[in-house]
Design an enzyme around this catalytic site. Structure first.
Site, mmCIF file in Angstrom:
data_model
loop_
_atom_site.group_PDB
_atom_site.id
_atom_site.type_symbol
_atom_site.label_atom_id
_atom_site.label_comp_id
_atom_site.label_asym_id
_atom_site.label_seq_id
_atom_site.Cartn_x
_atom_site.Cartn_y
_atom_site.Cartn_z
ATOM 1 N N LYS A 174 29.040 -12.089 -0.416
ATOM 2 C CA LYS A 174 29.500 -13.301 -1.301
ATOM 3 C C LYS A 174 30.485 -12.970 -2.335
ATOM 4 O O LYS A 174 31.508 -13.824 -2.586
ATOM 5 C CB LYS A 174 28.231 -13.849 -2.127
ATOM 6 C CG LYS A 174 28.343 -15.169 -2.849
ATOM 7 C CD LYS A 174 27.291 -15.331 -3.682
ATOM 8 C CE LYS A 174 27.496 -14.807 -5.059
ATOM 9 N NZ LYS A 174 26.920 -15.328 -6.153
ATOM 10 N N ASN A 175 30.367 -12.056 -3.176
ATOM 11 C CA ASN A 175 31.117 -12.000 -4.211
ATOM 12 C C ASN A 175 32.689 -11.598 -3.802
ATOM 13 O O ASN A 175 33.724 -11.584 -4.500
ATOM 14 C CB ASN A 175 30.654 -10.574 -5.161
ATOM 15 C CG ASN A 175 29.536 -11.292 -5.915
ATOM 16 O OD1 ASN A 175 29.277 -12.218 -6.259
ATOM 17 N ND2 ASN A 175 28.701 -10.309 -6.317
ATOM 18 N N ARG A 220 30.721 -19.743 -11.627
ATOM 19 C CA ARG A 220 31.734 -18.795 -12.463
ATOM 20 C C ARG A 220 32.884 -18.396 -11.661
ATOM 21 O O ARG A 220 34.164 -18.189 -12.220
ATOM 22 C CB ARG A 220 31.114 -17.647 -12.896
ATOM 23 C CG ARG A 220 31.608 -16.748 -13.760
ATOM 24 C CD ARG A 220 31.031 -15.688 -14.667
ATOM 25 N NE ARG A 220 31.812 -14.942 -15.326
ATOM 26 C CZ ARG A 220 32.570 -15.204 -16.583
ATOM 27 N NH1 ARG A 220 32.041 -16.560 -17.271
ATOM 28 N NH2 ARG A 220 33.182 -14.459 -17.157
ATOM 29 N N CYS A 262 24.760 -18.307 -12.900
ATOM 30 C CA CYS A 262 23.595 -17.662 -13.545
ATOM 31 C C CYS A 262 23.540 -17.645 -15.029
ATOM 32 O O CYS A 262 24.346 -16.887 -15.736
ATOM 33 C CB CYS A 262 23.179 -16.426 -12.849
ATOM 34 S SG CYS A 262 22.557 -16.752 -11.156
ATOM 35 N N ARG A 265 29.068 -14.025 -20.621
ATOM 36 C CA ARG A 265 30.260 -13.331 -19.956
ATOM 37 C C ARG A 265 31.572 -13.912 -20.094
ATOM 38 O O ARG A 265 32.159 -14.748 -19.625
ATOM 39 C CB ARG A 265 29.944 -13.715 -18.272
ATOM 40 C CG ARG A 265 28.579 -12.948 -18.031
ATOM 41 C CD ARG A 265 28.308 -12.858 -16.449
ATOM 42 N NE ARG A 265 27.746 -14.234 -16.063
ATOM 43 C CZ ARG A 265 27.628 -14.636 -14.623
ATOM 44 N NH1 ARG A 265 27.897 -13.731 -13.717
ATOM 45 N NH2 ARG A 265 27.115 -15.794 -14.436
ATOM 46 N N ASP A 315 23.377 -6.275 -10.086
ATOM 47 C CA ASP A 315 22.660 -7.152 -9.227
ATOM 48 C C ASP A 315 21.581 -6.808 -8.564
ATOM 49 O O ASP A 315 20.701 -7.520 -8.002
ATOM 50 C CB ASP A 315 23.875 -7.787 -8.410
ATOM 51 C CG ASP A 315 24.852 -8.793 -8.765
ATOM 52 O OD1 ASP A 315 24.734 -9.170 -9.943
ATOM 53 O OD2 ASP A 315 25.841 -8.977 -8.212
ATOM 54 N N ILE A 354 25.108 -3.985 -18.451
ATOM 55 C CA ILE A 354 26.103 -4.972 -18.005
ATOM 56 C C ILE A 354 25.928 -6.332 -18.870
ATOM 57 O O ILE A 354 26.748 -6.713 -19.228
ATOM 58 C CB ILE A 354 26.155 -5.122 -16.593
ATOM 59 C CG1 ILE A 354 26.154 -3.897 -15.722
ATOM 60 C CG2 ILE A 354 27.349 -5.934 -16.332
ATOM 61 C CD1 ILE A 354 27.489 -2.865 -16.217
ATOM 62 N N ARG A 379 22.207 -19.615 -3.527
ATOM 63 C CA ARG A 379 23.526 -19.114 -3.872
ATOM 64 C C ARG A 379 24.056 -17.552 -3.363
ATOM 65 O O ARG A 379 25.250 -17.435 -3.159
ATOM 66 C CB ARG A 379 23.693 -19.094 -5.515
ATOM 67 C CG ARG A 379 23.390 -20.310 -6.033
ATOM 68 C CD ARG A 379 23.585 -20.305 -7.628
ATOM 69 N NE ARG A 379 24.867 -19.693 -7.915
ATOM 70 C CZ ARG A 379 24.930 -18.627 -8.664
ATOM 71 N NH1 ARG A 379 23.970 -18.140 -9.425
ATOM 72 N NH2 ARG A 379 26.058 -18.001 -8.903
#
Length: 456
Positions: A34-35, A104, A128, A133, A319, A341, A411
């Site tokens: 996904k990312n 985002r 999220c 961030r 994650d 993080i 998502r």
């Protein structure tokens, strides 16, 4: 499928009903990352030629990004596990708030639009609710490349400074190795005049995938995956066909689920070195890991407590912190989970404690004493990865659990419950219908099962 007019569809309040204490057995097909897919979609704005992306995951975040591109004038055609992107008719340089809210990754478009058209307007990003961030690194980097930027009423307005029509290469040193900032600045620098050096760049595999695709398109990017990336700007970029890398977070989630249930599974396709931090910790906790080519097998029996600390790649991924925390709740002995993080990524802790876990939370550090089992409950996931953690906890637990908040899960995990069901878990998605109107880009379902999930 592109929907050309408004049609009636169904917005469903959904939950996953899980009968606990199951075991997993079999092979799991891992989808595209996904990312990676999100930033690759954004990077298609850099060219006037067609892009074909293969191995695109079927996710709500991907649909949102598709709708953003469509709003800009991009034509999208989904066919045979491929997404054809035609950006030749882009007519808008502004992203509407109603489309970018909650995604985002939509902010990545600012670098591509600015460097290609000389200006861009993008709302501040969502996503999220896992803490602050900031986009300072993105903004400062774009300013260094020659942009004037103002923020008015939640809209970031960027324009190339003066009468110039191109950004200019420069040296940028990031204060922290931000993934989003690194990706945004790589895209912006790819069409800039001269050489750009990004120091303290993020090294995540998804960034390497972006650079690989951009180089296929004609970019000149060197040393992706290292702390310093060099980009020599070019006059234009062309089209290409590119296959999205496997999703290391989905892969890690299934490995953790297998470890939590003393199970044996094989995941494929994967890029094993993308998962090294995870497989090392699973081995340390007692699981047997076998790597063959593009597959990883895990055999797990008793699990012992181990400590983890999240870190940028190649460290342990943030994650997977929540799923790994769920695993440690039933490990023998004690463990410590440190989140470095995001400051608000411990939302799952109090929910796991409701299920019978013994976790003490001190700011960003969770101290866990393992218990024999958890108890099934009805719970609501508050973000993408905490939802995955609760599902793993539900599989571990005695009795039945109902996990709500699936809008977060969908998502980032394609067809998650059907994959678990195929592996032997008793899990069902339940629906509560209500109607709404839509006019959106949709990626076609890849199986009859997914079609049934989406049927009205």
């Amino acid at each position: 499928m592109i929907c050309g007019s408004k049609k009636k569809a169904y917005l469903k309040s959904q939950n996953l009903k899980i009968l606990g204490q199951g075991k997993l057995n079999g092979i799991v097909k891992i989808n595209g990352a996904k990312n990676s897919a999100l930033v690759l979609l954004a990077s298609s704005l850099l060219t006037n030629e067609k892009i074909i992306l293969e191995n695109i995951p079927y996710l709500t975040d991907i649909e949102k990004m598709g709708n953003i591109l469509k709003n800009l004038g991009v034509n999208l055609i989904d066919k045979n596990d491929q997404l054809e992107i035609d950006p030749t008719n882009i007519s808008i340089k502004e992203l509407p708030y109603e489309l970018v809210n909650g995604l985002r990754a939509s902010f990545f478009c600012i670098g591509a639009l600015l460097t290609k058209f000389g200006e861009a307007q993008v709302p501040l990003p969502g996503g999220c609710n896992i803490g602050s961030r900031p986009i300072d690194e993105h903004i400062n980097g774009l300013i260094a490349l020659g942009a004037d930027i103002i923020i008015e009423e939640g809209i970031v307005k960027a324009k190339i400074r003066g009468n110039k029509n191109k950004l200019h290469g420069t040296h940028i040193k990031l204060k922290c190795p931000s993934v989003g900032a690194t990706e945004t600045l790589i895209m912006a620098a790819s069409l800039a005049e001269g050489r750009t050096t990004i120091e303290n760049a993020a090294r995540e595999p998804e960034i390497q995938d972006l650079c690989h695709m951009l180089n296929k398109m004609g970019a000149k990017i060197y040393d992706s995956g290292k702390e310093t990336i060099i980009i020599d700007g070019v006059n234009k970029l062309g089209g290409c066909t590119h296959k999205v890398i496997p999703d290391r977070i989905e892969a890690g989630t299934f490995l953790i689920a297998a470890a939590a249930t003393s199970s044996s599974i094989t995941i494929s396709p994967v890029i094993p070195h993308h998962l090294e931090a995870v497989t090392n910790k699973l081995q340390e906790s007692g699981s047997k890991i076998t790597i063959k080519g593009n597959s990883i097998s895990i055999k797990s029996k008793e699990i012992k407590g181990v400590d983890i600390e999240t870190a940028p790649f190649p460290g342990f991924p943030t994650d997977l912190q929540a799923p790994f925390t769920a695993l440690m709740t039933i490990a023998n002995g004690e463990s410590k989970i440190t989140e470095t993080i995001f400051e608000n990524r411990m939302n799952h802790i109090h929910l796991l404690n409701k299920m019978g876990a013994r976790i003490k939370l001190n700011e960003n550090v969770a101290y866990i004493k393992g218990v024999k089992t958890l108890n099934g409950m009805d719970l609501i996931g508050s973000d993408l990865r905490s939802s995955a953690a609760l599902i793993i906890a539900g599989i571990i637990a005695e009795g039945t659990s109902n996990i709500y908040g699936l809008e977060h899960l969908d998502r980032g995990y394609e067809n998650f419950e059907l994959k678990l069901k195929k592996l032997g878990i008793k899990i069902t998605r339940e629906f509560n219908k209500s109607t709404f109107e839509e006019n959106e880009f949709k990626i076609e379902p890849k199986s009859e099962d997914i079609s049934n999930l989406r049927a009205a």
